[in-house]
Design a protein around this motif. Structure first.
Motif, PDB file in Angstrom:
ATOM      1  N   SER A  50     -17.107 -39.406   4.793  1.00 20.14           N
ATOM      2  CA  SER A  50     -15.769 -38.314   4.350  1.00 20.14           C
ATOM      3  C   SER A  50     -16.615 -36.799   5.097  1.00 20.14           C
ATOM      4  O   SER A  50     -17.919 -36.757   5.390  1.00 20.14           O
ATOM      5  N   HIS A  51     -16.079 -35.927   5.138  1.00 22.76           N
ATOM      6  CA  HIS A  51     -16.501 -34.667   6.351  1.00 22.76           C
ATOM      7  C   HIS A  51     -16.235 -33.590   5.383  1.00 22.76           C
ATOM      8  O   HIS A  51     -16.474 -32.122   5.928  1.00 22.76           O
ATOM      9  N   THR A  52     -16.721 -33.773   3.955  1.00 28.19           N
ATOM     10  CA  THR A  52     -16.832 -32.442   3.279  1.00 28.19           C
ATOM     11  C   THR A  52     -18.256 -31.688   3.446  1.00 28.19           C
ATOM     12  O   THR A  52     -18.815 -32.374   3.416  1.00 28.19           O
ATOM     13  N   THR A  53     -17.673 -30.747   2.815  1.00 27.85           N
ATOM     14  CA  THR A  53     -19.641 -29.988   3.510  1.00 27.85           C
ATOM     15  C   THR A  53     -20.223 -29.665   1.849  1.00 27.85           C
ATOM     16  O   THR A  53     -19.693 -30.360   0.489  1.00 27.85           O
ATOM     17  N   ASN A  54     -20.792 -29.535   1.627  1.00 26.17           N
ATOM     18  CA  ASN A  54     -22.527 -29.610   0.873  1.00 26.17           C
ATOM     19  C   ASN A  54     -21.205 -28.777  -0.694  1.00 26.17           C
ATOM     20  O   ASN A  54     -21.503 -28.343  -1.173  1.00 26.17           O
ATOM     21  N   ARG A  55     -21.003 -27.386   0.357  1.00 20.89           N
ATOM     22  CA  ARG A  55     -20.490 -26.503  -1.426  1.00 20.89           C
ATOM     23  C   ARG A  55     -19.080 -26.794  -1.827  1.00 20.89           C
ATOM     24  O   ARG A  55     -18.818 -26.562  -2.824  1.00 20.89           O
ATOM     25  N   ASP A  56     -18.092 -27.475  -0.503  1.00 22.74           N
ATOM     26  CA  ASP A  56     -17.018 -28.400  -1.629  1.00 22.74           C
ATOM     27  C   ASP A  56     -17.575 -29.162  -2.314  1.00 22.74           C
ATOM     28  O   ASP A  56     -16.852 -29.279  -4.469  1.00 22.74           O
ATOM     29  N   ARG A  57     -18.974 -30.140  -2.614  1.00 22.28           N
ATOM     30  CA  ARG A  57     -19.446 -30.905  -3.171  1.00 22.28           C
ATOM     31  C   ARG A  57     -19.930 -30.542  -4.516  1.00 22.28           C
ATOM     32  O   ARG A  57     -19.565 -30.835  -5.478  1.00 22.28           O
ATOM     33  N   ILE A  58     -20.645 -29.377  -4.296  1.00 13.92           N
ATOM     34  CA  ILE A  58     -20.886 -28.595  -5.716  1.00 13.92           C
ATOM     35  C   ILE A  58     -19.984 -27.822  -6.385  1.00 13.92           C
ATOM     36  O   ILE A  58     -20.398 -27.803  -7.106  1.00 13.92           O
ATOM     37  N   ARG A  59     -19.250 -27.156  -4.973  1.00 10.27           N
ATOM     38  CA  ARG A  59     -17.983 -26.853  -5.774  1.00 10.27           C
ATOM     39  C   ARG A  59     -17.460 -28.303  -6.877  1.00 10.27           C
ATOM     40  O   ARG A  59     -17.370 -27.521  -7.588  1.00 10.27           O
ATOM     41  N   MET A  60     -16.941 -29.048  -6.961  1.00  9.83           N
ATOM     42  CA  MET A  60     -16.370 -29.962  -7.322  1.00  9.83           C
ATOM     43  C   MET A  60     -17.513 -30.298  -8.422  1.00  9.83           C
ATOM     44  O   MET A  60     -16.606 -30.542 -10.170  1.00  9.83           O
ATOM     45  N   ILE A  61     -18.728 -29.970  -8.439  1.00  7.85           N
ATOM     46  CA  ILE A  61     -19.594 -30.719  -9.558  1.00  7.85           C
ATOM     47  C   ILE A  61     -19.629 -29.857 -10.462  1.00  7.85           C
ATOM     48  O   ILE A  61     -19.163 -29.652 -11.201  1.00  7.85           O
ATOM     49  N   GLU A  62     -19.704 -28.152  -9.654  1.00 10.91           N
ATOM     50  CA  GLU A  62     -19.017 -27.547 -11.291  1.00 10.91           C
ATOM     51  C   GLU A  62     -18.153 -27.203 -11.458  1.00 10.91           C
ATOM     52  O   GLU A  62     -17.839 -26.901 -13.137  1.00 10.91           O
ATOM     53  N   LEU A  63     -17.034 -27.675 -11.482  1.00 11.84           N
ATOM     54  CA  LEU A  63     -15.790 -28.239 -12.493  1.00 11.84           C
ATOM     55  C   LEU A  63     -16.124 -29.078 -12.409  1.00 11.84           C
ATOM     56  O   LEU A  63     -14.869 -28.755 -13.622  1.00 11.84           O
ATOM     57  N   ALA A  64     -16.504 -30.183 -12.342  1.00 15.74           N
ATOM     58  CA  ALA A  64     -16.130 -31.484 -13.147  1.00 15.74           C
ATOM     59  C   ALA A  64     -17.100 -30.933 -14.591  1.00 15.74           C
ATOM     60  O   ALA A  64     -16.436 -32.157 -15.173  1.00 15.74           O
ATOM     61  N   ILE A  65     -17.811 -29.986 -14.202  1.00 15.32           N
ATOM     62  CA  ILE A  65     -19.153 -29.977 -15.659  1.00 15.32           C
ATOM     63  C   ILE A  65     -19.198 -28.733 -16.697  1.00 15.32           C
ATOM     64  O   ILE A  65     -20.002 -28.341 -17.084  1.00 15.32           O
ATOM     65  N   GLN A  66     -17.833 -27.890 -15.437  1.00 12.23           N
ATOM     66  CA  GLN A  66     -17.489 -26.379 -16.260  1.00 12.23           C
ATOM     67  C   GLN A  66     -17.639 -27.305 -18.227  1.00 12.23           C
ATOM     68  O   GLN A  66     -16.291 -27.987 -18.697  1.00 12.23           O
ATOM     69  N   GLY A  67     -18.612 -26.022 -18.676  1.00 17.52           N
ATOM     70  CA  GLY A  67     -17.734 -26.268 -20.322  1.00 17.52           C
ATOM     71  C   GLY A  67     -18.842 -27.944 -21.037  1.00 17.52           C
ATOM     72  O   GLY A  67     -18.917 -27.155 -22.341  1.00 17.52           O
ATOM     73  N   ASN A  68     -20.020 -27.803 -20.638  1.00 19.05           N
ATOM     74  CA  ASN A  68     -20.450 -29.122 -20.981  1.00 19.05           C
ATOM     75  C   ASN A  68     -22.158 -27.668 -20.906  1.00 19.05           C
ATOM     76  O   ASN A  68     -22.683 -27.748 -19.472  1.00 19.05           O
ATOM     77  N   PRO A  69     -22.361 -27.499 -21.794  1.00 16.02           N
ATOM     78  CA  PRO A  69     -24.297 -26.734 -21.360  1.00 16.02           C
ATOM     79  C   PRO A  69     -25.384 -27.760 -21.145  1.00 16.02           C
ATOM     80  O   PRO A  69     -25.850 -27.240 -21.282  1.00 16.02           O
ATOM     81  N   TYR A  70     -25.002 -29.246 -21.413  1.00 14.91           N
ATOM     82  CA  TYR A  70     -26.161 -30.167 -20.681  1.00 14.91           C
ATOM     83  C   TYR A  70     -26.354 -30.854 -19.729  1.00 14.91           C
ATOM     84  O   TYR A  70     -26.913 -31.297 -19.502  1.00 14.91           O
ATOM     85  N   PHE A  71     -25.073 -30.424 -18.981  1.00 17.76           N
ATOM     86  CA  PHE A  71     -24.861 -30.503 -17.587  1.00 17.76           C
ATOM     87  C   PHE A  71     -25.446 -29.301 -16.362  1.00 17.76           C
ATOM     88  O   PHE A  71     -25.056 -28.726 -16.219  1.00 17.76           O
ATOM     89  N   SER A  72     -25.848 -30.061 -15.779  1.00 20.37           N
ATOM     90  CA  SER A  72     -26.255 -28.557 -14.280  1.00 20.37           C
ATOM     91  C   SER A  72     -26.435 -29.518 -13.261  1.00 20.37           C
ATOM     92  O   SER A  72     -26.265 -30.526 -13.279  1.00 20.37           O
TER      93      SER A  72
END
Length: 190
Positions: A50-72
């Motif tokens: 894939s050609h996604t950037t690290n910034r894209d992958r980080i942002r997608m993880i942030e969106l996936a885990i938002q609302g869970n205070p135990y995930f970072s």
């Protein structure tokens, strides 16, 4: 008392419900204090297609885990160049966080591959491995790992990229925030 931290590594390209289920199951079963999602730079065992950037992958993880205070998110592997070997990464994390006890989460496919890992015997002394079941793989090894049964869910990032590229639905395979991000940024040819 040491803080019990689970590490879930992967390309997370994109992060999907399978990743979240694994993280949630291990977090609760082992009564951990936190789960850190650790995106790889270059995993030694596979090439990224894939050609996604690290910034894209980080942002997608942030969106996936938002609302869970135990995930970072742990970005240590993105700060380094070249192949990401677990031994090198965990050595650095333990030096940075001597008050943490690390639980490194791997799928059954990686459990079978453990004998080929860089400095596996030294790594076994540093951290605890947690093996989770995956379809078509056995959780069998001579290494001491904690085995956790998780609900089988056959979702993969490559399947999601393929579906997205071919304009097929990806609804219910990942959190809506991640789906929206993929569509808004036209990732994977969507």
């Amino acid at each position: 008392m040491k803080k019990k931290v689970g590490i879930l590594g992967g390309t997370f390209d994109p992060p999907h419900l399978g990743h979240l289920i694994i993280a949630n199951e291990v977090f609760h079963r082992l009564q951990l204090d936190e789960i850190q999602f650790m995106p790889n730079q270059e995993p030694p065992h596979k090439e990224r297609d894939s050609h996604t950037t690290n910034r894209d992958r980080i942002r997608m993880i942030e969106l996936a885990i938002q609302g869970n205070p135990y995930f970072s998110i742990e970005k240590i592997e993105l700060e380094r160049k070249g192949r990401s070997y677990t031994y090198d990464t965990m050595k650095m994390l333990i030096e940075r966080n001597p008050n943490h006890e690390y639980y490194f989460i791997i799928g059954a496919d990686m459990v079978e591959y453990l004998p080929h890992w860089k400095k596996i015997n030294e790594l076994m002394e540093m951290i605890k491995f947690v093996g989770v079941n995956r379809p078509n793989y056995q959780l069998e090894t001579t290494y001491p790992i904690i085995q956790i049964e998780v609900p089988f869910i056959e979702i993969s990032s490559s399947m999601i990229r393929h579906r997205s590229k071919h304009c097929e639905t990806i609804n219910y395979l990942l959190p809506y925030g991640v789906i929206n991000y993929i569509e808004e940024n036209q990732l994977y040819g969507s």
